[in-house]
Design a protein around this motif. Structure first.
Motif, mmCIF file in Angstrom:
data_model
loop_
_atom_site.group_PDB
_atom_site.id
_atom_site.type_symbol
_atom_site.label_atom_id
_atom_site.label_comp_id
_atom_site.label_asym_id
_atom_site.label_seq_id
_atom_site.Cartn_x
_atom_site.Cartn_y
_atom_site.Cartn_z
ATOM 1 N N PRO A 280 -6.747 -9.012 12.471
ATOM 2 C CA PRO A 280 -7.335 -8.310 13.616
ATOM 3 C C PRO A 280 -6.381 -7.278 14.211
ATOM 4 N N GLY A 281 -6.948 -6.369 14.988
ATOM 5 C CA GLY A 281 -6.179 -5.460 15.824
ATOM 6 C C GLY A 281 -5.060 -4.731 15.105
ATOM 7 N N ALA A 282 -3.842 -4.900 15.603
ATOM 8 C CA ALA A 282 -2.681 -4.211 15.051
ATOM 9 C C ALA A 282 -2.420 -4.615 13.607
ATOM 10 N N GLN A 283 -2.776 -5.836 13.232
ATOM 11 C CA GLN A 283 -2.612 -6.243 11.833
ATOM 12 C C GLN A 283 -3.531 -5.423 10.928
ATOM 13 N N ALA A 284 -4.734 -5.138 11.393
ATOM 14 C CA ALA A 284 -5.642 -4.298 10.619
ATOM 15 C C ALA A 284 -5.088 -2.881 10.480
ATOM 16 N N LEU A 285 -4.473 -2.373 11.547
ATOM 17 C CA LEU A 285 -3.860 -1.054 11.481
ATOM 18 C C LEU A 285 -2.723 -1.042 10.459
ATOM 19 N N ALA A 286 -1.887 -2.083 10.480
ATOM 20 C CA ALA A 286 -0.800 -2.170 9.511
ATOM 21 C C ALA A 286 -1.337 -2.235 8.087
ATOM 22 N N ALA A 287 -2.419 -3.004 7.892
ATOM 23 C CA ALA A 287 -3.025 -3.101 6.558
ATOM 24 C C ALA A 287 -3.595 -1.762 6.109
ATOM 25 N N LEU A 288 -4.178 -1.025 7.043
ATOM 26 C CA LEU A 288 -4.708 0.296 6.717
ATOM 27 C C LEU A 288 -3.599 1.226 6.262
ATOM 28 N N LEU A 289 -2.488 1.230 6.970
ATOM 29 C CA LEU A 289 -1.378 2.114 6.622
ATOM 30 C C LEU A 289 -0.752 1.724 5.287
ATOM 31 N N ALA A 290 -0.825 0.442 4.962
ATOM 32 C CA ALA A 290 -0.254 -0.038 3.701
ATOM 33 C C ALA A 290 -1.218 0.085 2.528
ATOM 34 N N ALA A 291 -2.494 0.397 2.803
ATOM 35 C CA ALA A 291 -3.493 0.481 1.740
ATOM 36 C C ALA A 291 -3.274 1.729 0.893
ATOM 37 N N ARG A 292 -3.604 1.609 -0.380
ATOM 38 C CA ARG A 292 -3.501 2.750 -1.286
ATOM 39 C C ARG A 292 -4.894 3.351 -1.463
ATOM 40 N N PRO A 293 -5.113 4.558 -0.959
ATOM 41 C CA PRO A 293 -6.436 5.179 -1.123
ATOM 42 C C PRO A 293 -6.813 5.339 -2.592
ATOM 43 N N ASP A 294 -8.089 5.418 -2.829
ATOM 44 C CA ASP A 294 -8.620 5.531 -4.184
ATOM 45 C C ASP A 294 -8.031 6.744 -4.903
ATOM 46 N N ARG A 295 -7.575 6.514 -6.151
ATOM 47 C CA ARG A 295 -7.039 7.559 -7.018
ATOM 48 C C ARG A 295 -5.752 8.170 -6.483
ATOM 49 N N ARG A 296 -5.025 7.398 -5.679
ATOM 50 C CA ARG A 296 -3.725 7.859 -5.172
ATOM 51 C C ARG A 296 -2.630 6.904 -5.668
ATOM 52 N N ASP A 297 -1.440 7.448 -5.806
ATOM 53 C CA ASP A 297 -0.323 6.626 -6.252
ATOM 54 C C ASP A 297 0.610 6.259 -5.105
ATOM 55 N N ARG A 298 0.188 6.561 -3.870
ATOM 56 C CA ARG A 298 0.982 6.227 -2.682
ATOM 57 C C ARG A 298 0.083 5.582 -1.640
ATOM 58 N N ASP A 299 0.703 4.802 -0.751
ATOM 59 C CA ASP A 299 -0.099 4.222 0.320
ATOM 60 C C ASP A 299 -0.376 5.283 1.385
ATOM 61 N N LEU A 300 -1.288 4.941 2.292
ATOM 62 C CA LEU A 300 -1.721 5.921 3.292
ATOM 63 C C LEU A 300 -0.565 6.379 4.164
ATOM 64 N N ALA A 301 0.327 5.464 4.548
ATOM 65 C CA ALA A 301 1.465 5.846 5.386
ATOM 66 C C ALA A 301 2.293 6.929 4.714
#
Length: 455
Positions: A280-301
């Protein structure tokens, strides 16, 4: 979790600050002073949630800025806390904009969202340096026309993008409209400061948000090639709140049945808010920043950092997690077949989940006037003090630990995010419930005051 009768329960997660208020004896005194219903607010939780989101951004090394989505709660205290912390506020009307300014938020820390803003609202926004999320080329033209009367003051603009994954959304611009808007921003020269892009995405899934955020980062790079600033993107809200534990939520969904509701009422399980989430909350934000968008070789951050992009977010519910509760007085109790029907002195308009043809599921707390009331399991549904058959606060047969009686209090937990005032109205000439701010709960005696929006 289920009760001894087999009915599923939805116990709220432990909350020491709210528990301290419940145990303090203050709520019956406030009910006596103001009548009920009323809401109590715990703004220290807002501060903690904001700090946690800022930590998630800092730990990922991402430059970011948090706006409080004011539509989630009308109370002035949360705007005041945002101003004191140097955070922003997301507004969608002239009244919200003026109130945010009046409670100390700087104009440049406001973002104006919502579709088809009228010219007077746009002019007010430009005058105070507010960032405007533009929803259509026509709205952009109106904004540029507003700036023509104030040539020394550029309009700060985000272009709102229609999500490809939700093409039927009424918000945002498609590719052709974006191309038109970008061209007009470039043609407007110094009259417009085009700062980037934004989106609104329904649901709470991480991956679609990461994919769309990376797409907006690409759009920023393309916009810079046209000479535009384009150094920020807004991902809106969409950070979930967890109200109950995983096992209780799983058990509830598995045991969900119309027999557990007054009058055999039925709801689709898919229509309920997801009252448990692992991040939840800030943990979801951290997970979003750590996620690798589709067809990318880097995470969102890394994508945001590499492009020199500031991430804007506009959470409402997630900033208000554990920041308040709603209190009703029991006016009467009647027996039905195997359960009771409680009537409280309020309406379902103060629990706004019914707006979505759903039910606010976290179990309410029962504060008994009689400390010697027998203990056991007493199932009951909760109705409103109106003449409408459908005006139910809780259709579900909640298992209370003591028999509800006239004069007892029912406390619905964790209602600050969208529940307590989204739909409130003086129906039947009932007064709008006041909001009581409890600034500290660590003392022997909590200190309280009326929220300034009410008083």
């Amino acid at each position: 979790m289920t009760t001894a009768t087999g009915r599923p329960t939805v116990p709220v997660l432990p909350d020491p600050a709210a528990d301290a208020v419940l145990a303090s004896g203050l709520l019956p005194e406030l009910a006596y002073a103001f009548g009920s219903p009323f809401h109590f607010l715990l703004p220290d939780a807002f501060d903690a949630n904001l700090a946690a989101m800022r930590r998630a951004l800092a730990e990922a090394g991402v430059d970011g800025f948090v706006y409080f989505a004011k539509k989630a709660n009308k109370a002035a205290v949360f705007v005041e806390r945002a101003a004191a912390a140097g955070a922003g506020v997301d507004v969608a009307s002239a009244a919200e904009l003026r109130e945010a300014l009046g409670h100390g938020v700087r104009g440049e820390h406001l973002v104006l969202t919502g579709p088809a803003k009228n010219p007077a609202l746009l002019e007010l926004a430009v005058r105070h340096g507010v960032l405007v999320a533009v929803d259509s080329p026509g709205e952009l033209d109106a904004l540029i026309g507003t700036v023509a009367h104030r040539p020394a003051v550029p309009a700060r603009v985000l272009l709102r993008v229609l999500p490809g994954a939700q093409p039927h959304s009424r918000f945002g611009m498609n590719d052709a409209e974006l191309a038109t808007a970008l061209a007009r921003c470039a043609e407007a020269g110094d009259a417009v400061r085009m700062e980037g892009f934004s989106f609104h995405l329904s649901g709470y899934a991480i991956q679609p948000r990461a994919d769309l955020a990376a797409h907006l980062a690409d759009l920023c790079l393309k916009a810079r090639a046209k000479g535009l600033v384009a150094d920020r993107i807004s991902i809106g809200g969409g950070l979930p709140v967890s109200y109950t534990d995983a096992e209780s939520w799983r058990s509830y969904l598995e045991g969900h049945d119309s027999a557990n509701f007054h009058a055999g009422k039925s709801f689709q399980a898919a229509d309920f808010y997801p009252y448990h989430c692992d991040q939840p909350g800030a943990q979801a934000l951290a997970a979003l920043l750590a996620a690798r968008p589709d067809r990318r070789d880097r995470d969102l951050a890394d994508i945001l950092k590499g492009a020199g992009i500031t991430l804007l977010l506009e959470p409402g519910r997630a900033l208000l997690d554990r920041a308040g509760a709603s209190v009703f007085t029991v006016q009467g109790v009647k027996d039905r077949d195997g359960y009771q029907l409680i009537t409280v002195d309020g309406t379902s308009l103060s629990l706004s989940e019914q707006w979505f043809n759903s039910e606010y599921l976290p179990d309410p707390h029962l504060l008994c006037r009689d400390p010697h009331a027998p203990e056991g399991l007493y199932p009951a549904s909760v109705g409103a003090a109106t003449c409408l058959e459908s005006d139910m606060l809780t259709w579900r047969k909640v298992g209370f630990p003591r028999p509800p009686r006239t004069g007892d209090l029912l406390v619905y937990p964790n209602t600050a995010g969208y529940q307590m005032d989204s739909n409130e109205s003086p129906f039947h000439d009932l007064a709008i419930p006041p909001k009581v701010v409890i600034d500290r709960t660590g003392d022997d005696r909590p200190r309280w005051r009326l929220d300034r929006h009410f008083s």
